[in-house]
Design a protein around this motif. Structure first.
Motif, PDB file in Angstrom:
ATOM      1  N   ASN A 156       0.829  -1.212   0.000  1.00  0.00           N
ATOM      2  CA  ASN A 156       0.000   0.000   0.000  1.00  0.00           C
ATOM      3  C   ASN A 156       0.861   1.259   0.000  1.00  0.00           C
ATOM      4  O   ASN A 156       0.511   2.256  -0.638  1.00  0.00           O
ATOM      5  CB  ASN A 156      -0.966  -0.012   1.183  1.00  0.00           C
ATOM      6  N   GLY A 157       1.989   1.225   0.700  1.00  0.00           N
ATOM      7  CA  GLY A 157       2.909   2.363   0.682  1.00  0.00           C
ATOM      8  C   GLY A 157       3.521   2.562  -0.698  1.00  0.00           C
ATOM      9  O   GLY A 157       3.651   3.701  -1.169  1.00  0.00           O
ATOM     10  N   ILE A 158       3.893   1.490  -1.353  1.00  0.00           N
ATOM     11  CA  ILE A 158       4.426   1.590  -2.722  1.00  0.00           C
ATOM     12  C   ILE A 158       3.357   2.147  -3.650  1.00  0.00           C
ATOM     13  O   ILE A 158       3.634   2.995  -4.498  1.00  0.00           O
ATOM     14  CB  ILE A 158       4.927   0.217  -3.204  1.00  0.00           C
ATOM     15  N   GLU A 159       2.123   1.678  -3.490  1.00  0.00           N
ATOM     16  CA  GLU A 159       1.019   2.166  -4.329  1.00  0.00           C
ATOM     17  C   GLU A 159       0.795   3.665  -4.113  1.00  0.00           C
ATOM     18  O   GLU A 159       0.488   4.392  -5.055  1.00  0.00           O
ATOM     19  CB  GLU A 159      -0.256   1.383  -4.028  1.00  0.00           C
ATOM     20  N   SER A 160       0.968   4.142  -2.893  1.00  0.00           N
ATOM     21  CA  SER A 160       0.809   5.577  -2.623  1.00  0.00           C
ATOM     22  C   SER A 160       1.897   6.385  -3.316  1.00  0.00           C
ATOM     23  O   SER A 160       1.639   7.469  -3.828  1.00  0.00           O
ATOM     24  CB  SER A 160       0.871   5.851  -1.123  1.00  0.00           C
ATOM     25  N   ALA A 161       3.107   5.845  -3.323  1.00  0.00           N
ATOM     26  CA  ALA A 161       4.220   6.564  -3.946  1.00  0.00           C
ATOM     27  C   ALA A 161       4.213   6.437  -5.462  1.00  0.00           C
ATOM     28  O   ALA A 161       4.615   7.366  -6.164  1.00  0.00           O
ATOM     29  CB  ALA A 161       5.547   6.050  -3.389  1.00  0.00           C
ATOM     30  N   MET A 162       3.779   5.279  -5.957  1.00  0.00           N
ATOM     31  CA  MET A 162       3.775   5.014  -7.402  1.00  0.00           C
ATOM     32  C   MET A 162       2.412   4.459  -7.791  1.00  0.00           C
ATOM     33  O   MET A 162       2.232   3.233  -7.872  1.00  0.00           O
ATOM     34  CB  MET A 162       4.876   4.006  -7.758  1.00  0.00           C
ATOM     35  N   PRO A 163       1.431   5.335  -8.018  1.00  0.00           N
ATOM     36  CA  PRO A 163       0.087   4.860  -8.349  1.00  0.00           C
ATOM     37  C   PRO A 163       0.093   3.918  -9.558  1.00  0.00           C
ATOM     38  O   PRO A 163       0.769   4.149 -10.542  1.00  0.00           O
ATOM     39  CB  PRO A 163      -0.683   6.143  -8.667  1.00  0.00           C
ATOM     40  N   GLY A 164      -0.638   2.832  -9.411  1.00  0.00           N
ATOM     41  CA  GLY A 164      -0.739   1.843 -10.482  1.00  0.00           C
ATOM     42  C   GLY A 164       0.225   0.679 -10.339  1.00  0.00           C
ATOM     43  O   GLY A 164       0.072  -0.335 -11.012  1.00  0.00           O
ATOM     44  N   ALA A 165       1.219   0.796  -9.472  1.00  0.00           N
ATOM     45  CA  ALA A 165       2.204  -0.274  -9.309  1.00  0.00           C
ATOM     46  C   ALA A 165       1.564  -1.551  -8.775  1.00  0.00           C
ATOM     47  O   ALA A 165       1.935  -2.654  -9.179  1.00  0.00           O
ATOM     48  CB  ALA A 165       3.326   0.169  -8.369  1.00  0.00           C
ATOM     49  N   ARG A 166       0.603  -1.387  -7.894  1.00  0.00           N
ATOM     50  CA  ARG A 166      -0.046  -2.553  -7.284  1.00  0.00           C
ATOM     51  C   ARG A 166      -0.739  -3.414  -8.336  1.00  0.00           C
ATOM     52  O   ARG A 166      -0.501  -4.619  -8.425  1.00  0.00           O
ATOM     53  CB  ARG A 166      -1.040  -2.080  -6.235  1.00  0.00           C
ATOM     54  N   GLY A 167      -1.599  -2.811  -9.129  1.00  0.00           N
ATOM     55  CA  GLY A 167      -2.368  -3.572 -10.110  1.00  0.00           C
ATOM     56  C   GLY A 167      -1.572  -3.970 -11.340  1.00  0.00           C
ATOM     57  O   GLY A 167      -1.847  -4.999 -11.958  1.00  0.00           O
ATOM     58  N   THR A 168      -0.580  -3.168 -11.688  1.00  0.00           N
ATOM     59  CA  THR A 168       0.189  -3.427 -12.898  1.00  0.00           C
ATOM     60  C   THR A 168       1.339  -4.395 -12.668  1.00  0.00           C
ATOM     61  O   THR A 168       1.618  -5.236 -13.516  1.00  0.00           O
ATOM     62  CB  THR A 168       0.759  -2.096 -13.450  1.00  0.00           C
ATOM     63  N   HIS A 169       2.000  -4.289 -11.523  1.00  0.00           N
ATOM     64  CA  HIS A 169       3.215  -5.076 -11.300  1.00  0.00           C
ATOM     65  C   HIS A 169       3.120  -6.059 -10.134  1.00  0.00           C
ATOM     66  O   HIS A 169       3.488  -7.219 -10.268  1.00  0.00           O
ATOM     67  CB  HIS A 169       4.410  -4.150 -11.068  1.00  0.00           C
ATOM     68  N   ILE A 170       2.650  -5.591  -8.991  1.00  0.00           N
ATOM     69  CA  ILE A 170       2.735  -6.393  -7.771  1.00  0.00           C
ATOM     70  C   ILE A 170       1.727  -7.536  -7.750  1.00  0.00           C
ATOM     71  O   ILE A 170       2.098  -8.697  -7.533  1.00  0.00           O
ATOM     72  CB  ILE A 170       2.591  -5.495  -6.530  1.00  0.00           C
ATOM     73  N   VAL A 171       0.451  -7.241  -7.967  1.00  0.00           N
ATOM     74  CA  VAL A 171      -0.574  -8.290  -7.892  1.00  0.00           C
ATOM     75  C   VAL A 171      -0.365  -9.372  -8.960  1.00  0.00           C
ATOM     76  O   VAL A 171      -0.438 -10.561  -8.640  1.00  0.00           O
ATOM     77  CB  VAL A 171      -1.996  -7.685  -7.936  1.00  0.00           C
ATOM     78  N   PRO A 172      -0.067  -9.021 -10.223  1.00  0.00           N
ATOM     79  CA  PRO A 172       0.197 -10.092 -11.195  1.00  0.00           C
ATOM     80  C   PRO A 172       1.385 -10.976 -10.801  1.00  0.00           C
ATOM     81  O   PRO A 172       1.343 -12.203 -10.984  1.00  0.00           O
ATOM     82  CB  PRO A 172       0.478  -9.346 -12.501  1.00  0.00           C
ATOM     83  N   ALA A 173       2.426 -10.377 -10.232  1.00  0.00           N
ATOM     84  CA  ALA A 173       3.573 -11.176  -9.792  1.00  0.00           C
ATOM     85  C   ALA A 173       3.178 -12.099  -8.639  1.00  0.00           C
ATOM     86  O   ALA A 173       3.577 -13.268  -8.604  1.00  0.00           O
ATOM     87  CB  ALA A 173       4.720 -10.261  -9.377  1.00  0.00           C
ATOM     88  N   LEU A 174       2.372 -11.593  -7.705  1.00  0.00           N
ATOM     89  CA  LEU A 174       1.905 -12.429  -6.591  1.00  0.00           C
ATOM     90  C   LEU A 174       1.012 -13.568  -7.086  1.00  0.00           C
ATOM     91  O   LEU A 174       1.108 -14.694  -6.594  1.00  0.00           O
ATOM     92  CB  LEU A 174       1.133 -11.588  -5.578  1.00  0.00           C
ATOM     93  N   GLN A 175       0.140 -13.279  -8.047  1.00  0.00           N
ATOM     94  CA  GLN A 175      -0.722 -14.324  -8.589  1.00  0.00           C
ATOM     95  C   GLN A 175       0.106 -15.408  -9.267  1.00  0.00           C
ATOM     96  O   GLN A 175      -0.214 -16.593  -9.170  1.00  0.00           O
ATOM     97  CB  GLN A 175      -1.734 -13.730  -9.567  1.00  0.00           C
ATOM     98  N   ASN A 176       1.180 -15.014  -9.908  1.00  0.00           N
ATOM     99  CA  ASN A 176       2.060 -15.993 -10.536  1.00  0.00           C
ATOM    100  C   ASN A 176       2.741 -16.863  -9.483  1.00  0.00           C
ATOM    101  O   ASN A 176       2.800 -18.081  -9.610  1.00  0.00           O
ATOM    102  CB  ASN A 176       3.101 -15.269 -11.394  1.00  0.00           C
TER     103      ASN A 176
END
Length: 117
Positions: A24-44
């Motif tokens: 959530n802190g990364i998402e606050s600093a870099m909007p869109g990182a969660r849905g674009t990079h982090i969640v897909p990597a976690l799902q993998n």
């Protein structure tokens, strides 16, 4: 020292909450990182599509994914998964947010190294 499945589940859930706070802190600093990079990597890493039942290696990533929602993960289902994994018994797949339903028929039997004829 013996640790119960429920205490281990609480520990995994607590670690997932701390990791979710970082995401959530990364998402606050870099909007869109969660849905674009982090969640897909976690799902993998969680093997949502190829392992309907979580393995010991998949379970922490699945708990982290569930902690990214509005509610904290419940330790009781995690404890049941831990008990199932340590007993070696097969069980019905647990419902995981974002997981696709298991494949039916011959298509579900193909592994990554197998090729259809």
């Amino acid at each position: 020292m013996d640790i119960s499945a429920h205490k281990l589940a609480e520990l995994i859930a607590g670690i997932a909450r701390a990791q979710a706070a970082l995401i959530n802190g990364i998402e606050s600093a870099m909007p869109g990182a969660r849905g674009t990079h982090i969640v897909p990597a976690l799902q993998n890493v969680a093997h949502l599509l190829d392992h309907p039942d979580p393995t010991l290696m998949d379970l922490p990533a699945r708990v982290l994914l569930s902690s990214l929602g509005r509610t904290s993960p419940d330790p009781d289902p995690i404890a049941r998964d831990i008990e199932r994994l340590f007993s070696g018994a097969a069980a019905a797949p647990a419902a995981v947010p974002g997981a696709a339903p298991p494949m039916q028929g011959d298509a579900g039997k193909l592994g990554f190294s197998e090729r259809p004829d």
